[in-house]
Structures are given as C-alpha cells and as structure tokens.
Design a protein around this motif. Structure first.
Motif, PDB file in Angstrom:
ATOM      1  N   ALA A   1       7.238  -5.703  41.970  1.00  0.00           N
ATOM      2  CA  ALA A   1       7.077  -4.125  41.831  1.00  0.00           C
ATOM      3  C   ALA A   1       6.175  -3.676  42.187  1.00  0.00           C
ATOM      4  O   ALA A   1       5.654  -3.643  41.501  1.00  0.00           O
ATOM      5  CB  ALA A   1       7.185  -4.159  40.357  1.00  0.00           C
ATOM      6  N   ASN A   2       5.638  -4.352  43.779  1.00  0.00           N
ATOM      7  CA  ASN A   2       4.333  -3.759  43.827  1.00  0.00           C
ATOM      8  C   ASN A   2       4.336  -2.415  44.367  1.00  0.00           C
ATOM      9  O   ASN A   2       5.667  -1.581  44.202  1.00  0.00           O
ATOM     10  CB  ASN A   2       3.786  -4.618  45.356  1.00  0.00           C
ATOM     11  N   THR A   3       3.056  -1.834  45.000  1.00  0.00           N
ATOM     12  CA  THR A   3       3.171  -0.193  45.452  1.00  0.00           C
ATOM     13  C   THR A   3       4.348  -0.168  46.121  1.00  0.00           C
ATOM     14  O   THR A   3       4.688   0.952  46.788  1.00  0.00           O
ATOM     15  CB  THR A   3       1.559  -0.345  45.676  1.00  0.00           C
ATOM     16  N   ALA A   4       3.732  -1.378  47.464  1.00  0.00           N
ATOM     17  CA  ALA A   4       5.224  -0.574  48.554  1.00  0.00           C
ATOM     18  C   ALA A   4       6.540  -0.717  48.266  1.00  0.00           C
ATOM     19  O   ALA A   4       7.417   0.265  48.973  1.00  0.00           O
ATOM     20  CB  ALA A   4       4.870  -1.704  49.764  1.00  0.00           C
ATOM     21  N   ASN A   5       6.770  -1.735  47.311  1.00  0.00           N
ATOM     22  CA  ASN A   5       8.297  -0.984  47.073  1.00  0.00           C
ATOM     23  C   ASN A   5       8.229  -0.837  46.112  1.00  0.00           C
ATOM     24  O   ASN A   5       9.614   0.327  46.205  1.00  0.00           O
ATOM     25  CB  ASN A   5       8.625  -2.626  46.315  1.00  0.00           C
ATOM     26  N   LEU A   6       7.827  -0.509  45.653  1.00  0.00           N
ATOM     27  CA  LEU A   6       8.063   1.049  44.520  1.00  0.00           C
ATOM     28  C   LEU A   6       8.155   2.244  45.479  1.00  0.00           C
ATOM     29  O   LEU A   6       8.963   3.138  45.215  1.00  0.00           O
ATOM     30  CB  LEU A   6       6.665   1.330  43.633  1.00  0.00           C
TER      31      LEU A   6
ATOM     32  N   ALA B   1       0.903   1.707  37.644  1.00  0.00           N
ATOM     33  CA  ALA B   1      -0.077   0.920  36.624  1.00  0.00           C
ATOM     34  C   ALA B   1      -0.062  -0.895  37.678  1.00  0.00           C
ATOM     35  O   ALA B   1      -0.851  -1.635  37.892  1.00  0.00           O
ATOM     36  CB  ALA B   1      -0.560   0.765  35.615  1.00  0.00           C
ATOM     37  N   ALA B   2       1.565  -1.551  37.256  1.00  0.00           N
ATOM     38  CA  ALA B   2       1.409  -2.840  37.595  1.00  0.00           C
ATOM     39  C   ALA B   2       1.800  -2.741  38.785  1.00  0.00           C
ATOM     40  O   ALA B   2       1.255  -4.310  38.879  1.00  0.00           O
ATOM     41  CB  ALA B   2       2.573  -3.031  37.140  1.00  0.00           C
ATOM     42  N   SER B   3       1.915  -2.038  39.601  1.00  0.00           N
ATOM     43  CA  SER B   3       2.306  -2.407  40.764  1.00  0.00           C
ATOM     44  C   SER B   3       1.105  -2.830  42.035  1.00  0.00           C
ATOM     45  O   SER B   3       1.772  -3.380  42.977  1.00  0.00           O
ATOM     46  CB  SER B   3       2.921  -1.111  41.598  1.00  0.00           C
ATOM     47  N   THR B   4      -0.362  -2.562  41.294  1.00  0.00           N
ATOM     48  CA  THR B   4      -1.007  -2.144  41.839  1.00  0.00           C
ATOM     49  C   THR B   4      -1.375  -3.909  41.376  1.00  0.00           C
ATOM     50  O   THR B   4      -2.434  -4.416  41.957  1.00  0.00           O
ATOM     51  CB  THR B   4      -2.267  -2.150  41.759  1.00  0.00           C
ATOM     52  N   ARG B   5      -1.156  -4.439  40.641  1.00  0.00           N
ATOM     53  CA  ARG B   5      -1.693  -6.134  40.416  1.00  0.00           C
ATOM     54  C   ARG B   5      -0.339  -6.820  40.272  1.00  0.00           C
ATOM     55  O   ARG B   5      -0.705  -8.086  39.874  1.00  0.00           O
ATOM     56  CB  ARG B   5      -2.232  -6.144  38.722  1.00  0.00           C
TER      57      ARG B   5
ATOM     58  N   SER C   1       2.544  -9.355  40.967  1.00  0.00           N
ATOM     59  CA  SER C   1       2.908 -10.876  41.528  1.00  0.00           C
ATOM     60  C   SER C   1       4.131 -11.665  40.945  1.00  0.00           C
ATOM     61  O   SER C   1       4.583 -12.268  42.267  1.00  0.00           O
ATOM     62  CB  SER C   1       1.872 -11.671  41.915  1.00  0.00           C
ATOM     63  N   SER C   2       4.628 -10.978  40.013  1.00  0.00           N
ATOM     64  CA  SER C   2       5.779 -11.766  39.764  1.00  0.00           C
ATOM     65  C   SER C   2       7.388 -11.078  39.483  1.00  0.00           C
ATOM     66  O   SER C   2       6.705  -9.483  39.637  1.00  0.00           O
ATOM     67  CB  SER C   2       6.057 -12.177  38.159  1.00  0.00           C
TER      68      SER C   2
END
Length: 266
Positions: free
Chosen positions: A8-13, A50-54, A56-57
C-alpha cells in the motif's frame, strides 16, 4: 479462492485509484477513494494515504469492504471490480521487475514467419515481444491472473526449483480450475496465457527459473519451486480427462489388479 496482496505504497495507491476511475467512472471521485481505502483495510482514504508514505508490508485486498462502502453510498459495484483494479497494478509491478516477461512467457522466443513467408528480422521479433508485453499489462490479463492465484494457493512450495514443474503445464491446470472470487462471484475456468501464470507465480512469491533451447533462445516457459506430486494431484482432479490423468488412472488400475493377483486379461 485467492488472496491478493499488494504494497500500500504511494505509487500503488495512485495506480489503483487510476484504474478505478477507468472501471467505474460513474461513481463520485470521493466515494471511489474512500472505497479504495476500505478495500485495502484502512478506516479511510486519508489513513491509507498516510500509511502509504511509510508502509513496507503488503496488505490484502478486501473486495467486500470496497463493495459494501459503495453500496452504503447508493452504488452497486461488484467486489470483483476492486480485485481487477488491484490485480492490474500487481501485474504492472511484476512486469517492471522482470524485463523479459510478456503475456506468452519469458523472452522473445525464436523468430517466426511473417504472413509473406519471410522470417522476422531481429527488429520485428523485438516489436512482437513489446506487443506481447503490453498485452500482459492490459485489463484482459487481470482475470487469468486472479484465476492463477486461486490455483497457486493450493500448490505446495518446495525449498528449491523442481524439474517437471513447467509453466505451460501449470497454466493448463489453472485455466480449467473452477473457482470463485472470495465473495462468491464466478471467476474460473478462464483461459490463462503462459506469461500471466508466470506473473502470478512471481507475485505469489514462488521462485522461477527460465530456460533456453538448443539455439540459445528463451523457451518462454519457466519452472518453479512447486511440488510436482501436488501439481499432479491437482491436475488429476481438475483435468480428469487430460493425458496425464488418463495415464495415472491406467497405472492405478494396473497396480490394483496386481495387488489383487488378477490379470486384466483373465
């Protein structure tokens, strides 16, 4: 049934958000975003961002949560829409990390004859590969990708890559697999291209090994760290009329006759 995990990172979101715009343009943007957040297991789209910026899971896509949120806002959208959007992004991630992968397998393969009977040039062969690679990135690939994940969820992993676990065989098992989305919508049987099966295996965390023919060209197929006996059992159940299954049935009958002390011709 399958589990579809994704970072759930920024790019995928952003990419999933873009896919949902294409798939359900009639839904208000804010509702799409909030449903996206729920579909990835967050309380809101803001918390997902908010979670997408940090993070890694990986998180598991939840089509029911996505569907139920939109239903509460007056939109009837199947859960499968969310899975297809996430699958499209998951495939893109695999493709980006594997430069030789296309819809039909690994590598360019041997040159083929054009319609005029002449053999492809190196440039034409590469252009064909790029076209096949773009097909792997198309929306069409998402359903066979999910079908493949559903089958692969039943496959026993081994520590090392095993002989006799060729992707072309596994993809035939997958495309005959009767399966459903987690919420019950029909999913398979559905045709599965060889490269889509490989992409699903890579996404699911299986090890892969590519192979070359006697002329040094990629064979397109790959082998995996999959239990061959497990694959044989799945094939026997899913494709009872396949050549492998018929051979196995005849061998079982022969052994049963031998154990009973009787000959087939008695």
């Amino acid at each position: 049934m399958f589990t579809l995990n994704i970072l759930a990172n920024t790019a995928n979101l952003a990419a999933i958000k873009g896919e949902l715009l294409i798939l359900i343009p009639e839904v208000k943007s804010s509702h799409r975003c909030e449903a996206l957040g729920r579909g990835l297991g967050f309380e809101s789209y803001a918390s997902a961002r908010a979670a997408s910026t940090r993070t890694s899971s990986p998180v598991a896509a939840n089509g029911a949560a996505f569907r139920d949120y939109l239903e509460s806002r007056g939109f009837v959208v199947p859960a499968s829409v969310f899975y297809r959007a996430v699958a499209k992004v998951a495939i893109a991630n695999v493709v980006a990390a594997n430069e030789h992968l296309s819809a039909w397998g690994i590598g360019h393969g041997r040159s083929q004859r054009n319609r005029d009977g002449k053999w492809e040039s190196a440039e034409e062969r590469y252009a064909r590969f790029l076209s096949d690679r773009s097909e792997l990135l198309s929306t069409y690939a998402t359903q066979p990708f999910l079908v493949s994940l559903a089958l692969l969820a039943k496959v026993v992993r081994t520590k090392t890559i095993r002989k006799g676990t060729g992707s072309y065989w596994v993809k035939h098992i997958a495309e005959n697999f009767e399966c459903r989305y987690p919420e019950g919508e029909p999913l398979g049987p559905h045709y599965v291209p060889n490269g889509v099966l490989i992409a699903a295996a890579i996404h699911a965390g299986f090890l892969t090994k590519s192979h070359y023919d006697e002329l040094g060209y990629h064979s397109l197929n790959a082998t995996f760290n999959m239990s061959k006996p497990c694959l044989e059992d799945l094939d026997y159940v899913i494709r009872p009329d396949s050549g492998r299954s018929q051979d196995r049935r005849r061998e079982e009958e022969r052994r049963a006759l031998k154990r009973s002390g009787r000959s087939r011709w008695a």
